[in-house]
Design a protein around this motif. Structure first.
Motif, PDB file in Angstrom:
ATOM      1  N   PRO A  27       0.799  -1.230   0.000  1.00 49.81           N
ATOM      2  CA  PRO A  27       0.000   0.000   0.000  1.00 49.81           C
ATOM      3  C   PRO A  27       0.834   1.284   0.000  1.00 49.81           C
ATOM      4  O   PRO A  27       0.316   2.357  -0.297  1.00 49.81           O
ATOM      5  N   TYR A  28       2.105   1.190   0.316  1.00 47.97           N
ATOM      6  CA  TYR A  28       2.953   2.368   0.468  1.00 47.97           C
ATOM      7  C   TYR A  28       4.030   2.507  -0.603  1.00 47.97           C
ATOM      8  O   TYR A  28       4.754   3.500  -0.603  1.00 47.97           O
ATOM      9  N   LEU A  29       4.154   1.557  -1.504  1.00 46.72           N
ATOM     10  CA  LEU A  29       5.257   1.572  -2.466  1.00 46.72           C
ATOM     11  C   LEU A  29       5.215   2.775  -3.405  1.00 46.72           C
ATOM     12  O   LEU A  29       6.262   3.220  -3.873  1.00 46.72           O
ATOM     13  N   HIS A  30       4.046   3.319  -3.670  1.00 46.13           N
ATOM     14  CA  HIS A  30       3.969   4.486  -4.559  1.00 46.13           C
ATOM     15  C   HIS A  30       4.610   5.721  -3.924  1.00 46.13           C
ATOM     16  O   HIS A  30       4.910   6.679  -4.612  1.00 46.13           O
ATOM     17  N   ARG A  31       4.867   5.695  -2.628  1.00 46.07           N
ATOM     18  CA  ARG A  31       5.509   6.813  -1.926  1.00 46.07           C
ATOM     19  C   ARG A  31       7.036   6.687  -1.867  1.00 46.07           C
ATOM     20  O   ARG A  31       7.710   7.577  -1.364  1.00 46.07           O
ATOM     21  N   TYR A  32       7.554   5.584  -2.345  1.00 48.04           N
ATOM     22  CA  TYR A  32       8.990   5.317  -2.252  1.00 48.04           C
ATOM     23  C   TYR A  32       9.791   6.378  -2.989  1.00 48.04           C
ATOM     24  O   TYR A  32       9.517   6.694  -4.145  1.00 48.04           O
ATOM     25  N   GLU A  33      10.772   6.936  -2.301  1.00 46.85           N
ATOM     26  CA  GLU A  33      11.689   7.903  -2.899  1.00 46.85           C
ATOM     27  C   GLU A  33      13.092   7.311  -2.847  1.00 46.85           C
ATOM     28  O   GLU A  33      13.700   7.253  -1.785  1.00 46.85           O
ATOM     29  N   PRO A  34      13.592   6.847  -3.986  1.00 47.25           N
ATOM     30  CA  PRO A  34      14.890   6.167  -4.003  1.00 47.25           C
ATOM     31  C   PRO A  34      16.052   7.091  -3.667  1.00 47.25           C
ATOM     32  O   PRO A  34      16.075   8.249  -4.072  1.00 47.25           O
ATOM     33  N   GLY A  35      16.990   6.543  -2.926  1.00 47.91           N
ATOM     34  CA  GLY A  35      18.200   7.275  -2.601  1.00 47.91           C
ATOM     35  C   GLY A  35      19.314   7.013  -3.595  1.00 47.91           C
ATOM     36  O   GLY A  35      20.291   7.740  -3.648  1.00 47.91           O
ATOM     37  N   GLN A  36      19.144   5.964  -4.377  1.00 44.01           N
ATOM     38  CA  GLN A  36      20.154   5.599  -5.373  1.00 44.01           C
ATOM     39  C   GLN A  36      19.537   5.623  -6.765  1.00 44.01           C
ATOM     40  O   GLN A  36      18.372   5.276  -6.950  1.00 44.01           O
ATOM     41  N   LYS A  37      20.335   6.004  -7.749  1.00 43.24           N
ATOM     42  CA  LYS A  37      19.832   6.104  -9.118  1.00 43.24           C
ATOM     43  C   LYS A  37      19.345   4.762  -9.667  1.00 43.24           C
ATOM     44  O   LYS A  37      18.428   4.726 -10.465  1.00 43.24           O
ATOM     45  N   LYS A  38      19.952   3.682  -9.230  1.00 40.01           N
ATOM     46  CA  LYS A  38      19.575   2.385  -9.808  1.00 40.01           C
ATOM     47  C   LYS A  38      18.139   1.996  -9.459  1.00 40.01           C
ATOM     48  O   LYS A  38      17.569   1.127 -10.088  1.00 40.01           O
ATOM     49  N   PHE A  39      17.534   2.670  -8.469  1.00 37.68           N
ATOM     50  CA  PHE A  39      16.154   2.383  -8.091  1.00 37.68           C
ATOM     51  C   PHE A  39      15.183   3.456  -8.559  1.00 37.68           C
ATOM     52  O   PHE A  39      13.990   3.369  -8.280  1.00 37.68           O
ATOM     53  N   SER A  40      15.672   4.454  -9.263  1.00 38.93           N
ATOM     54  CA  SER A  40      14.837   5.585  -9.656  1.00 38.93           C
ATOM     55  C   SER A  40      13.729   5.195 -10.632  1.00 38.93           C
ATOM     56  O   SER A  40      12.731   5.891 -10.740  1.00 38.93           O
ATOM     57  N   HIS A  41      13.872   4.097 -11.326  1.00 39.05           N
ATOM     58  CA  HIS A  41      12.878   3.665 -12.297  1.00 39.05           C
ATOM     59  C   HIS A  41      11.614   3.093 -11.655  1.00 39.05           C
ATOM     60  O   HIS A  41      10.591   2.945 -12.318  1.00 39.05           O
ATOM     61  N   LEU A  42      11.638   2.802 -10.376  1.00 38.83           N
ATOM     62  CA  LEU A  42      10.540   2.083  -9.737  1.00 38.83           C
ATOM     63  C   LEU A  42       9.215   2.857  -9.719  1.00 38.83           C
ATOM     64  O   LEU A  42       8.159   2.249  -9.800  1.00 38.83           O
ATOM     65  N   ASN A  43       9.253   4.146  -9.598  1.00 36.04           N
ATOM     66  CA  ASN A  43       8.008   4.910  -9.550  1.00 36.04           C
ATOM     67  C   ASN A  43       7.820   5.828 -10.741  1.00 36.04           C
ATOM     68  O   ASN A  43       7.164   6.851 -10.647  1.00 36.04           O
ATOM     69  N   GLU A  44       8.373   5.452 -11.860  1.00 36.29           N
ATOM     70  CA  GLU A  44       8.190   6.252 -13.091  1.00 36.29           C
ATOM     71  C   GLU A  44       6.955   5.783 -13.822  1.00 36.29           C
ATOM     72  O   GLU A  44       6.555   4.675 -13.779  1.00 36.29           O
TER      73      GLU A  44
END
Length: 82
Positions: A65-82
């Motif tokens: 329920p909270y994954l849409h709020r994720y703010e990645p600290g590393q560039k390799k995870f930046s694609h997750l909420n695009e």
């Protein structure tokens, strides 16, 4: 595997209506790969896709329920909420 990923993405969408189908699929694949890679790096034996699926389901239930709020600290995870 394709069917498993689709089912898990649908499960995630059931927990989080803020995500698109593509985002849910990306999250499922990333969680799956992260668990298997971390387990391998730790030198743990491979226990099959059933174990990985059980862990991903657990994470979806807890964090979905909270994954849409994720703010990645590393560039390799930046694609997750695009």
């Amino acid at each position: 595997m394709e069917k498993r990923f689709e089912e898990l993405a649908e499960r995630l969408l059931g927990k989080n209506s803020e995500m698109t189908k593509d985002q849910a699929r990306t999250w499922v694949e990333s969680l799956w790969e992260d668990f298997e890679a971390t387990r391998a790096k730790a030198g743990r034996p491979y226990r099959g896709p059933e174990t990985t699926e059980a862990i991903v389901i657990k994470w979806i239930e807890q964090y979905g329920p909270y994954l849409h709020r994720y703010e990645p600290g590393q560039k390799k995870f930046s694609h997750l909420n695009e």
